[in-house]
Design a protein around this motif. Structure first.
Motif, PDB file in Angstrom:
ATOM      1  N   ASN A  69       9.825 -29.986   1.097  1.00 34.60           N
ATOM      2  CA  ASN A  69      10.675 -28.820   1.335  1.00 34.60           C
ATOM      3  C   ASN A  69      10.509 -27.850   0.173  1.00 34.60           C
ATOM      4  OD1 ASN A  69      11.660 -29.826   3.693  1.00 34.60           O
ATOM      5  ND2 ASN A  69      13.721 -30.223   2.961  1.00 34.60           N
ATOM      6  N   PHE A  70      10.337 -26.575   0.497  1.00 34.64           N
ATOM      7  CA  PHE A  70      10.262 -25.528  -0.521  1.00 34.64           C
ATOM      8  C   PHE A  70      11.498 -24.648  -0.388  1.00 34.64           C
ATOM      9  CE2 PHE A  70       5.992 -26.936   0.216  1.00 34.64           C
ATOM     10  CZ  PHE A  70       5.389 -26.905  -1.025  1.00 34.64           C
ATOM     11  N   CYS A  71      12.086 -24.289  -1.525  1.00 33.60           N
ATOM     12  CA  CYS A  71      13.306 -23.495  -1.533  1.00 33.60           C
ATOM     13  C   CYS A  71      13.032 -22.128  -2.145  1.00 33.60           C
ATOM     14  CB  CYS A  71      14.401 -24.192  -2.339  1.00 33.60           C
ATOM     15  SG  CYS A  71      15.030 -25.690  -1.548  1.00 33.60           S
ATOM     16  N   PRO A  72      13.666 -21.081  -1.623  1.00 33.99           N
ATOM     17  CA  PRO A  72      13.489 -19.752  -2.222  1.00 33.99           C
ATOM     18  C   PRO A  72      14.126 -19.711  -3.606  1.00 33.99           C
ATOM     19  CG  PRO A  72      15.168 -19.699  -0.509  1.00 33.99           C
ATOM     20  CD  PRO A  72      14.561 -21.062  -0.464  1.00 33.99           C
ATOM     21  N   SER A  73      13.534 -18.929  -4.491  1.00 38.33           N
ATOM     22  CA  SER A  73      14.086 -18.794  -5.829  1.00 38.33           C
ATOM     23  C   SER A  73      15.414 -18.039  -5.759  1.00 38.33           C
ATOM     24  CB  SER A  73      13.110 -18.050  -6.742  1.00 38.33           C
ATOM     25  OG  SER A  73      12.771 -16.799  -6.194  1.00 38.33           O
ATOM     26  N   PHE A 108      10.958 -27.104  -5.110  1.00 39.41           N
ATOM     27  CA  PHE A 108      10.454 -27.890  -3.994  1.00 39.41           C
ATOM     28  C   PHE A 108      10.767 -29.362  -4.225  1.00 39.41           C
ATOM     29  CE2 PHE A 108       6.945 -28.390  -6.911  1.00 39.41           C
ATOM     30  CZ  PHE A 108       6.422 -29.646  -6.637  1.00 39.41           C
ATOM     31  N   SER A 109      10.798 -30.092  -3.143  1.00 42.32           N
ATOM     32  CA  SER A 109      11.068 -31.525  -3.217  1.00 42.32           C
ATOM     33  C   SER A 109      10.091 -32.262  -2.317  1.00 42.32           C
ATOM     34  CB  SER A 109      12.507 -31.830  -2.782  1.00 42.32           C
ATOM     35  OG  SER A 109      12.738 -31.387  -1.456  1.00 42.32           O
ATOM     36  N   ILE A 110       9.723 -33.471  -2.737  1.00 39.86           N
ATOM     37  CA  ILE A 110       8.924 -34.371  -1.917  1.00 39.86           C
ATOM     38  C   ILE A 110       9.910 -35.344  -1.296  1.00 39.86           C
ATOM     39  CG2 ILE A 110       7.103 -36.102  -1.928  1.00 39.86           C
ATOM     40  CD1 ILE A 110       5.937 -34.702  -4.375  1.00 39.86           C
ATOM     41  N   ASN A 111      10.096 -35.266   0.015  1.00 38.31           N
ATOM     42  CA  ASN A 111      11.212 -35.963   0.656  1.00 38.31           C
ATOM     43  C   ASN A 111      10.873 -37.382   1.093  1.00 38.31           C
ATOM     44  OD1 ASN A 111      12.571 -33.590   0.302  1.00 38.31           O
ATOM     45  ND2 ASN A 111      12.178 -32.857   2.371  1.00 38.31           N
ATOM     46  N   THR A 163       3.417 -39.860  -7.355  1.00 37.24           N
ATOM     47  CA  THR A 163       4.352 -38.775  -7.069  1.00 37.24           C
ATOM     48  C   THR A 163       4.435 -37.762  -8.205  1.00 37.24           C
ATOM     49  OG1 THR A 163       5.602 -40.270  -5.646  1.00 37.24           O
ATOM     50  CG2 THR A 163       6.672 -38.221  -6.303  1.00 37.24           C
ATOM     51  N   PRO A 164       4.547 -38.198  -9.481  1.00 41.75           N
ATOM     52  CA  PRO A 164       4.554 -37.197 -10.569  1.00 41.75           C
ATOM     53  C   PRO A 164       3.282 -36.362 -10.611  1.00 41.75           C
ATOM     54  CG  PRO A 164       5.344 -39.321 -11.354  1.00 41.75           C
ATOM     55  CD  PRO A 164       4.789 -39.565  -9.985  1.00 41.75           C
ATOM     56  N   GLN A 165       2.133 -37.001 -10.336  1.00 38.42           N
ATOM     57  CA  GLN A 165       0.877 -36.234 -10.305  1.00 38.42           C
ATOM     58  C   GLN A 165       0.926 -35.159  -9.239  1.00 38.42           C
ATOM     59  OE1 GLN A 165      -2.894 -38.348 -10.258  1.00 38.42           O
ATOM     60  NE2 GLN A 165      -1.911 -40.206 -11.023  1.00 38.42           N
ATOM     61  N   LEU A 166       1.411 -35.538  -8.058  1.00 37.83           N
ATOM     62  CA  LEU A 166       1.450 -34.592  -6.950  1.00 37.83           C
ATOM     63  C   LEU A 166       2.414 -33.454  -7.254  1.00 37.83           C
ATOM     64  CD1 LEU A 166       0.405 -33.993  -4.122  1.00 37.83           C
ATOM     65  CD2 LEU A 166       2.244 -35.407  -3.201  1.00 37.83           C
ATOM     66  N   ARG A 167       3.579 -33.782  -7.779  1.00 34.99           N
ATOM     67  CA  ARG A 167       4.562 -32.744  -8.101  1.00 34.99           C
ATOM     68  C   ARG A 167       4.009 -31.768  -9.137  1.00 34.99           C
ATOM     69  NH1 ARG A 167       9.559 -32.578  -6.722  1.00 34.99           N
ATOM     70  NH2 ARG A 167      10.055 -31.413  -8.595  1.00 34.99           N
ATOM     71  N   GLU A 168       3.413 -32.304 -10.185  1.00 37.13           N
ATOM     72  CA  GLU A 168       2.921 -31.441 -11.257  1.00 37.13           C
ATOM     73  C   GLU A 168       1.793 -30.543 -10.768  1.00 37.13           C
ATOM     74  OE1 GLU A 168       1.059 -31.777 -15.788  1.00 37.13           O
ATOM     75  OE2 GLU A 168       1.471 -33.592 -14.623  1.00 37.13           O
ATOM     76  N   ARG A 169       0.884 -31.113  -9.960  1.00 38.18           N
ATOM     77  CA  ARG A 169      -0.252 -30.311  -9.508  1.00 38.18           C
ATOM     78  C   ARG A 169       0.175 -29.237  -8.515  1.00 38.18           C
ATOM     79  NH1 ARG A 169      -5.775 -31.334 -10.101  1.00 38.18           N
ATOM     80  NH2 ARG A 169      -5.047 -32.840 -11.635  1.00 38.18           N
ATOM     81  N   ILE A 170       1.121 -29.558  -7.622  1.00 37.65           N
ATOM     82  CA  ILE A 170       1.624 -28.538  -6.701  1.00 37.65           C
ATOM     83  C   ILE A 170       2.263 -27.406  -7.486  1.00 37.65           C
ATOM     84  CG2 ILE A 170       3.406 -28.063  -4.966  1.00 37.65           C
ATOM     85  CD1 ILE A 170       2.825 -30.766  -3.769  1.00 37.65           C
ATOM     86  N   SER A 171       3.041 -27.773  -8.487  1.00 40.01           N
ATOM     87  CA  SER A 171       3.714 -26.760  -9.301  1.00 40.01           C
ATOM     88  C   SER A 171       2.708 -25.878 -10.029  1.00 40.01           C
ATOM     89  CB  SER A 171       4.650 -27.445 -10.308  1.00 40.01           C
ATOM     90  OG  SER A 171       5.277 -26.496 -11.130  1.00 40.01           O
ATOM     91  N   ASN A 172       1.695 -26.497 -10.638  1.00 41.59           N
ATOM     92  CA  ASN A 172       0.743 -25.737 -11.454  1.00 41.59           C
ATOM     93  C   ASN A 172      -0.230 -24.929 -10.610  1.00 41.59           C
ATOM     94  OD1 ASN A 172       1.927 -26.814 -13.706  1.00 41.59           O
ATOM     95  ND2 ASN A 172       0.389 -28.403 -14.014  1.00 41.59           N
TER      96      ASN A 172
END
Length: 887
Positions: free
Chosen positions: A483-487, A465-468, A447-456
């Motif tokens: 889920n992706f949230c507007p800034s 964004f969140s991984i639900n 999960t941390p790998q996925l979050r970091e790579r999506i962000s970068n």
């Protein structure tokens, strides 16, 4: 009236000014107008001018007055793609993905776009054959036509796409053989630069051509799973030195695995499961890069555990050889591979003692030796995770029998993650990973790998964004919901332009960590409605110095905006008036971002609630079939004014269904609460209820396999409800009329009007009144008023017996459970003594694999004592095993 005329004249004047200075090539403007003329909706910015390039139309990019890119994914476009697409000859990229109402055939004129590099049409409803003219797009690098309804053969002309890197035709209805130049003059063997061959989940047949593969190819991913391919695995597969993922599972491949498979020393994932492969289990010696290996359910020769179990596969995360004819002792060293997470060796004949040793991988989470011949077990205190020994002689030991080792394992459904990024109007997406390097998602690793790579790589801040949740589906694809949230403000909407620029997910399909393998994104419809601003018009009015008229217009505008604001407030809090009429029950429903429909919207889509639209009736009221403006078909349940139960059911349905999301649970699309109306809007399920389909006139449509699948779907949905919903729920009214069947006979559990949250039941906050339907009602619950999840299990057991007998639970004063128990004859090998009480359709079908096991499970579910009934997850697992034997 004067204000309206003035603004109309002003608009005409501005339009004249625009046309006089248009910066877009007129031919391209005309082509776009022709395209949008075939659509019932589309980007709103396209309706305000005739200069796509100069006015920055949403999804349109230009160069030198020519349109070079159409990026219109998930815009709700409904209609067809006209031949006018071929007139946009400077196009380099097309992405119409996830417009699920964009249908019809792909026009041959698309072959005129000689400069096109990317054609991405994922998740639409295109049908018909893939046009041969695609072979003219010689600069094409990405061709993604997956998740549509294409039929016919794969065009051999695709072999002319010399620059193609990504070929994805998966999840369609393509038939015939794989074309190659050896037989058709052109074919997929010519795509030597392609790195991705995704042809999975079609109906391709015939052998995998020997000439398909060569040493000059650069392919890294080959997905041919879930087709009808036959014959042997070609020896030429060993020429693909760069190959990392090979999925050939779920076909009808025969013969031995070719020795050349050992040449694939860089292979990370190898899945050959569920074929008819023969000979010895292949030797994996030398394949040190393997992470995920599955050889299950073939016809290999009986053998002891191969030597490479003990020392070869040091990177292995998953080892699966279920029903592999393996016997003898289990090597202790198997469990010491440092990255090992899951071992699946059920359905073999391993015997003697299972000794897992003391050097057990710290990553190991699941060890499954179900249905072997193991007589004893030695487990180090270092291992505290799941070990499954059900169906082994060791479970007859009184000291082992009562442990978790000897209990039927629960079925993994969907797992919630602990992300807490929230906003009012999230953009929801689902990523489908079709061959990850693992089969057990370790949150702390992946999960941390996925979050970091999506962000970068996708340029989205982690706070946005969140991984639900995630789940592995029946094809062993990993589905991750995000889920992706507007800034900025957590309550604002994404604009169309933000979505198209910031959330261009499928353009980054090669940017995530390798361990997740080949994947794509599917987006959910974005429901948030943008509000257009009138500031520009007000400014122009003022600039013309028509002071008095401007004052009138501004005053009108202010009044209009005030009314809009009042409507917006009501929409954001539709239950503001809850309780004012004295008929509402308790506090207002606590709903989770469910769409609010106005009464007028629902009146229009049901033809003023015409009787011609009625598809069902009940104590609550009538159910109507409706058509929303975007083309979605829905079922609309309208509360009768004189209903005494509707208010509570209305509230409970909203609170329950707005919190649960699962493919085997009915989806609540929205609700209406205004003008004394209480209306619920659900997804439309076309094939009606299970009860209707078990009637004498229809039960012939339900063969044994289809009935087992219906039971599995329903049990899986209930298991999710009991154990993985947030918070968990007890349905309290499981019956055949509350199980709905869709076009493909998939089952969905419906009607949550009586459901209760488990926490309320456990803390005593739930009503003690017994609710349910006679015949399905748990007798212990009825006697003691103590509701538990096992009450649903009893009701489901009754439904299982209905699937066998096609009888209602109560007949001539007798109960279905008693009738079956009385008739059971355990010496009857064919129908278990039930021939005279079971559905005649099943008697005529005969050879009902798993019939006795299914009946026994139903009778266990309907035990008088809740303690003697299995958990719903255990029931789902048992039915899943029966289903597996039917495939």
């Amino acid at each position: 009236m004067a204000c309206t005329k003035f603004l109309l004249l002003l608009f005409v004047w501005l339009l004249d000014q625009q046309l006089g200075s248009c910066s877009t090539d007129p031919h391209d403007v005309y082509a776009l107008r022709s395209l949008s003329g075939e659509w019932k909706n589309g980007p709103s910015s396209w309706r305000h001018s005739d200069d796509p390039c100069g006015d920055n139309w949403d999804g349109v990019n230009c160069s030198n007055s020519r349109i070079t890119e159409l990026k219109l994914f998930n815009m709700g476009i409904k209609g067809t793609l006209s031949n006018a697409i071929g007139d946009l000859t400077e196009l380099q990229r097309i992405d119409f993905s996830n417009n699920r109402y964009l249908n019809g055939q792909l026009p041959p004129s698309i072959g005129n776009l000689k400069k096109l590099k990317d054609l991405i049409l994922i998740g639409c409803k295109f049908s018909g054959t893939i046009p041969d003219e695609l072979g003219n797009l010689t600069q094409l690098q990405t061709l993604s036509l997956n998740a549509n309804h294409f039929t016919g053969r794969i065009p051999a002309s695709l072999g002319r796409l010399a620059d193609l890197v990504w070929l994805d035709l998966a999840n369609n209805q393509l038939t015939g053989s794989i074309p190659t130049s050896a037989t058709e003059g052109s074919g997929l063997d010519q795509l030597v630069r392609a790195r991705h061959f995704h042809l999975n989940k079609n109906q391709l047949s015939g052998p995998i051509p020997q000439s398909l593969f060569s040493s000059s190819m650069n392919v890294i991913h080959i997905l041919l799973d879930s087709n009808n391919l036959s014959g042997v695995i070609p020896e030429s597969i060993g020429l693909l030195q760069k190959l990392e993922v090979l999925r050939l599972d779920r076909n009808s491949l025969t013969g031995p695995v070719p020795p050349s498979i050992n040449n694939l020393t860089g292979l990370k994932v190898l899945n050959l499961a569920n074929n008819k492969l023969r000979g010895m289990i292949p030797n994996m010696t030398g394949m040190h890069a393997l992470y995920n290996l599955d050889l299950s359910n073939n016809s290999f020769d009986p053998s002891e555990a191969p030597s490479w179990f003990s020392y070869v596969l040091r990177n292995l995360t998953t080892l699966a050889i279920e029903a592999g004819e393996l016997h003898g002792e289990v090597p202790e060293t198997l469990f010491s591979f440092p990255n090992l997470q899951e071992v699946k060796l059920s359905g073999n004949s391993f015997s003697g003692a299972l000794n897992m040793g003391t050097n057990i991988s710290k990553q190991l989470k699941v060890v499954n030796f179900q249905n072997n011949l193991l007589t004893s077990v030695m487990v180090s205190s270092n291992y505290n995770d799941r070990l499954i020994l059900v169906g082994n002689p060791v479970c007859s030991n009184m000291h082992i029998n009562q442990t978790e080792y000897c209990r039927v394992p629960g079925q993994d459904v969907a797992f919630k993650l602990s992300d807490n990024v929230t906003c009012s109007n999230p953009y929801e997406a689902k990523s489908i990973f079709r061959s990850p390097y693992f089969s057990y998602l370790n949150d702390s690793i992946y999960t941390p790998q996925l979050r970091e790579r999506i962000s970068n790589k996708l340029g989205v801040a982690q706070r946005e964004f969140s991984i639900n949740n995630y789940s592995f589906d029946s094809d062993e694809y990993l589905q991750v919901h995000m889920n992706f949230c507007p800034s900025g403000s957590s309550s604002r909407c994404f604009t169309s332009k933000e979505i198209l620029m910031k959330l261009d997910l499928n353009s980054k399909i090669d940017k995530l960590p390798d361990v997740f393998g080949p994947f794509y994104f599917m987006m959910f419809d974005y429901q948030c409605q943008e509000r257009g601003s009138k500031t520009l018009i007000i400014g122009l009015v003022i600039s013309f110095s028509v002071a008095s008229l401007a004052v009138v217009c501004i005053a009108s505008y202010a009044i209009r905006k005030k009314k809009q604001a009042e409507r917006a407030i009501n929409k954001s809090n539709p239950f503001a008036s809850w309780g004012s009429n004295g008929e509402d029950v308790g506090a207002a429903p606590n709903q989770q971002s469910v769409r609010f429909f106005s009464f007028n919207e629902l009146r229009k889509c049901t033809k003023n609630f015409s009787n011609s639209q009625v598809i069902g009736t009940g104590g609550y009221g009538k159910v109507y079939k409706g058509f929303l403006p975007d083309g979605q078909i829905v079922a609309i349940k309208r509360l009768q004014k004189d209903s005494l139960q509707g208010g509570l059911e209305f509230k409970t349905e909203i609170e329950s269904l707005s919190r649960v999301h699962h493919k085997n649970l009915i989806q609540l699309c929205g609700f209406c609460y205004e003008k004394e109306e209480r209306i619920l809007v659900y997804e439309y399920i076309s094939n009606g209820t299970l009860s209707e389909n078990l009637s004498a006139s229809k039960s012939k449509l339900l063969d044994w396999k289809r009935r087992i699948q219906i039971a599995l779907d329903s049990a899986t949905g209930l298991a999710y409800l009991h154990e993985h919903a947030n918070p968990p729920l007890i349905h309290r009214d499981i019956k055949s009329t509350n199980i709905l069947l869709d076009d493909n006979w998939n089952a969905k559990v419906a009607d949550f009007g009586l459901s209760k949250f488990v926490k309320d039941v456990e803390t005593g906050n739930a009503s003690s009144f017994v609710k349910g339907t006679w015949g399905y009602l748990d007798p212990e619950y009825f006697r003691t008023n103590q509701l538990t999840a096992k009450s649903d299990v009893f009701s489901f057991g009754v439904v299982m017996l209905e699937l066998v007998t096609a009888r209602s639970p109560m007949k001539a004063g007798g109960h279905i459970v008693g009738a079956v128990e009385k008739a059971v004859n355990r010496y009857d090998r064919e129908f278990y003594g039930l021939e005279h009480v079971m559905d005649k359709v099943l008697v005529e079908e005969g050879n009902l694999i798993g019939f006795k096991q299914f009946v026994d499970l139903a009778l266990v579910c309907t035990q008088m004592s809740a303690e003697e009934r299995p958990a719903m997850s255990e029931v789902a697992t048992e039915i899943g095993m029966i289903m597996k034997n039917l495939d």
